[in-house]
Enzyme design. Structure first.
Site, mmCIF file in Angstrom:
data_model
loop_
_atom_site.group_PDB
_atom_site.id
_atom_site.type_symbol
_atom_site.label_atom_id
_atom_site.label_comp_id
_atom_site.label_asym_id
_atom_site.label_seq_id
_atom_site.Cartn_x
_atom_site.Cartn_y
_atom_site.Cartn_z
ATOM 1 N N GLN A 30 0.931 -1.422 0.026
ATOM 2 C CA GLN A 30 0.036 0.099 0.074
ATOM 3 C C GLN A 30 0.799 1.228 -0.055
ATOM 4 O OE1 GLN A 30 -3.452 2.266 2.618
ATOM 5 N NE2 GLN A 30 -3.126 0.141 3.246
ATOM 6 N N GLY A 38 -6.931 20.218 18.878
ATOM 7 C CA GLY A 38 -6.713 21.885 18.666
ATOM 8 C C GLY A 38 -7.002 22.528 19.898
HETATM 9 N N1 CAO Z 1 12.053 -9.632 -9.642
HETATM 10 C C1 CAO Z 1 12.550 -10.301 -8.773
HETATM 11 N N2 CAO Z 1 12.469 -10.341 -7.348
HETATM 12 C C2 CAO Z 1 11.352 -9.406 -6.861
HETATM 13 C C3 CAO Z 1 10.602 -8.745 -7.587
HETATM 14 C C4 CAO Z 1 10.911 -8.926 -9.128
HETATM 15 N N3 CAO Z 1 10.296 -8.309 -9.969
HETATM 16 N N4 CAO Z 1 9.646 -8.219 -6.917
HETATM 17 C C5 CAO Z 1 10.159 -8.474 -5.636
HETATM 18 N N5 CAO Z 1 11.128 -9.404 -5.651
HETATM 19 C C6 CAO Z 1 11.731 -9.769 -4.519
HETATM 20 C C7 CAO Z 1 12.596 -9.101 -3.591
HETATM 21 O O1 CAO Z 1 13.646 -8.588 -4.261
HETATM 22 C C8 CAO Z 1 12.757 -9.622 -2.263
HETATM 23 O O2 CAO Z 1 13.592 -10.511 -2.414
HETATM 24 P P1 CAO Z 1 15.112 -10.582 -1.238
HETATM 25 O O3 CAO Z 1 14.234 -10.897 -0.151
HETATM 26 O O4 CAO Z 1 15.782 -11.756 -1.764
HETATM 27 O O5 CAO Z 1 15.736 -9.341 -1.467
HETATM 28 C C9 CAO Z 1 11.361 -10.587 -2.317
HETATM 29 O O6 CAO Z 1 10.735 -10.463 -3.379
HETATM 30 C C10 CAO Z 1 10.335 -10.041 -1.350
HETATM 31 O O7 CAO Z 1 10.486 -8.677 -0.937
HETATM 32 P P2 CAO Z 1 9.962 -8.112 0.488
HETATM 33 O O8 CAO Z 1 11.005 -8.310 1.473
HETATM 34 O O9 CAO Z 1 10.225 -6.576 0.267
HETATM 35 O O10 CAO Z 1 8.546 -8.593 0.719
HETATM 36 P P3 CAO Z 1 7.895 -9.231 1.906
HETATM 37 O O11 CAO Z 1 6.425 -9.594 1.483
HETATM 38 O O12 CAO Z 1 8.406 -10.256 2.671
HETATM 39 O O13 CAO Z 1 7.854 -7.799 2.860
HETATM 40 C C11 CAO Z 1 7.097 -5.712 3.440
HETATM 41 C C12 CAO Z 1 6.943 -6.826 2.675
HETATM 42 C C13 CAO Z 1 5.863 -4.569 3.118
HETATM 43 C C14 CAO Z 1 7.128 -6.087 4.915
HETATM 44 C C15 CAO Z 1 8.450 -5.225 2.933
HETATM 45 O O14 CAO Z 1 8.593 -5.025 1.656
HETATM 46 C C16 CAO Z 1 8.604 -3.819 3.833
HETATM 47 O O15 CAO Z 1 9.095 -3.834 5.163
HETATM 48 N N6 CAO Z 1 8.707 -2.686 2.939
HETATM 49 C C17 CAO Z 1 9.338 -1.513 3.529
HETATM 50 C C18 CAO Z 1 8.169 -0.776 4.240
HETATM 51 C C19 CAO Z 1 6.767 -0.655 3.621
HETATM 52 O O16 CAO Z 1 6.641 -0.159 2.584
HETATM 53 N N7 CAO Z 1 5.774 -1.232 4.309
HETATM 54 C C20 CAO Z 1 4.351 -0.834 3.825
HETATM 55 C C21 CAO Z 1 3.816 -2.165 3.305
HETATM 56 S S1 CAO Z 1 2.068 -1.932 3.009
HETATM 57 O O17 CAO Z 1 1.668 -2.252 4.645
#
Ligand code: CAO
Length: 419
Positions: free
Chosen positions: A24, A253
């Site tokens: 999101q 406020g």
């Molecule tokens: N091609 C290849 N790899 C891809 C890809 C693509 N097109 N798109 C995603 N990936 C991979 C990423 O590179 C990552 O790989 P590694 O772990 O090997 O580096 C993997 O997919 C997973 O990505 P992620 O760790 O970001 O995803 P997650 O679901 O485990 O975590 C979240 C989700 C939101 C907790 C994390 O992304 C995060 O903390 N983001 C920053 C804070 C944020 O924006 N949070 C708000 C989310 S909305 O509530």
């Protein structure tokens, strides 16, 4: 790659956004950039895409409302950015775009081989924008979701009632709230680039964005050192501790306010009423207590401060006899600021929100018509037309052709699993 509709020019015409966002916080930002006219190219993992496509589905095998309400007006390309061929295509995309937006877990882009230094080498004009849960420090490597940000940014500790646990709010201030901060940072970087010719890093931490929205509570934390917070419900009888307590319905406020019950007493039959100093006389007139207008025990804000609960109780004695909409009409006629507690059903059906495009009906090829929240930021010279979110990889070939790839190369990339 300009996707401006109906030939009308848009504020961000000509700006290309390489959208590596998911869930999101990031998508809420790039959707607004798309509504301002940027060409937003959403890069998604082949076969799965943004994880929200399949989360909280209301219809089998159809992109969820979670996805379709955060990814309007974008194009979708599937690309495995960890494969060799995928990296090569990704590099070409970096060359062709102005802004790269991502909200992966910390370090994910570096692990793909595309850290900030590498991106600058490929395209020195690139604006590289990241959302993370925390800024640099002890928690910089943590993954963060909405409610984690609400808890760590000061919202939860200051929301709820004194005798209850901390509460998270339904407003997605950690995700979409961060997304709006993110939009501002990206637009500022685009403006600065016009003069400098260089891109830059834009970073927003969800904790920081939530704290920014809780600014008045940090104000109150400092006021606390100089005595009790007199507008809080704890005053004058309750105790104040070392930190800002939860204030229930009290206004953040300078003017006191409270949520008051209305007729017929349903779960959302409430209205929020604020007592400005000049609002006391009309309020007392409306509720039939003219005797309190000039009574020195009640007439001034200072006199009322230690008995705000009694003040609102008096007014509630009148509001319970009327519907929230009647109260809204009567009090507004007297310039008394107030607002009914509107349910999501009422908001979805509200004609004025439909008329302004704040609530929009979108047609989706698989799910049919659904409602979304349109662009809340209205530009007179760049009106928003909300378009349906893309299906997974809908624009893969179109985008590759625009990058200069031919049929054979596209077929090879597909064979390779890179797209
Ligand atoms: N091609 C290849 N790899 C891809 C890809 C693509 N097109 N798109 C995603 N990936 C991979 C990423 O590179 C990552 O790989 P590694 O772990 O090997 O580096 C993997 O997919 C997973 O990505 P992620 O760790 O970001 O995803 P997650 O679901 O485990 O975590 C979240 C989700 C939101 C907790 C994390 O992304 C995060 O903390 N983001 C920053 C804070 C944020 O924006 N949070 C708000 C989310 S909305 O509530």
């Amino acid at each position: 790659m300009n996707t401006a509709l109906n030939g009308a020019s848009k504020a961000l015409d000509g700006v290309r956004v390489l959208d590596m966002t998911h869930v999101q916080s990031g998508p809420s930002c790039t959707q607004i950039l798309a509504w301002f006219g940027a060409d937003v190219i959403k890069v998604e993992l082949p076969g799965r895409g943004d994880i929200t496509r399949a989360q909280l589905r209301d219809l089998p095998d159809v992109d969820s409302l979670y996805f379709t309400m955060l990814n309007c007006n974008k194009r979708s390309i599937t690309l495995n950015t960890k494969s060799e061929k995928g990296k090569e295509i990704f590099r070409r995309l970096i060359e062709a775009c102005d802004v790269l937006v991502e909200n992966f877990a910390p370090g994910a882009l570096d692990r793909m081989g595309f850290g900030w230094e590498r991106i600058q080498e490929i395209n020195p004009r690139m604006i590289y924008a990241s959302v993370k849960g925390f800024g640099p420090g002890a928690y910089e490597n943590c993954k963060v979701y909405e409610n984690v940000a609400q808890c760590t940014g000061g919202s939860a500790s200051t929301t709820g009632f004194d005798d209850g646990p901390p509460l998270v709010t339904g407003a997605q201030i950690g995700d979409s709230g961060t997304g709006i901060h993110f939009v501002a940072g990206i637009l500022a970087a685009l403006l600065q680039r016009q003069n400098s010719g260089r891109g830059q890093r834009v970073e927003v931490a969800m904790q920081d964005a939530v704290l920014n929205l809780c600014r008045v509570k940090l104000r109150d934390q400092q006021r606390l050192a100089h005595g009790p917070l007199k507008e809080y419900p704890q005053y004058p009888d309750g105790k104040f501790g070392e930190s800002v307590p939860r204030a229930g319905h009290a206004s953040g406020g300078g003017q006191p306010g409270h949520v008051l019950q209305c007729h017929p007493g349903g779960p959302n039959d409430y209205i929020y009423v604020i007592i400005q100093p000049q609002g006391w006389a009309p309020l007392m007139k409306v509720i039939g207590r003219e005797d309190l207008i000039d009574d020195p025990e009640w007439a001034t804000p200072e006199a009322r401060l230690h008995k705000l609960e009694s003040c609102f109780h008096l007014i509630e004695g009148w509001t319970v006899t009327k519907s929230k909409m009647e109260v809204m009409e009567i009090l507004n006629a007297h310039n008394v600021p107030c607002g009914p507690v509107l349910s999501m059903k009422e908001l979805a059906e509200e004609p004025s929100l439909r008329a302004t495009g704040t609530v929009v009906e979108v047609d989706h090829p698989e799910r049919g018509k659904y409602l979304t929240v349109g662009n809340p930021i209205k530009l007179s010279e760049s009106p928003t037309e909300v378009e349906c979110s893309p299906s997974l990889g809908e624009h893969t070939e179109q985008i590759l052709r625009q990058l200069g790839y031919g049929d054979n190369e596209i077929a090879a990339a597909r064979e390779d699993g890179a797209i």
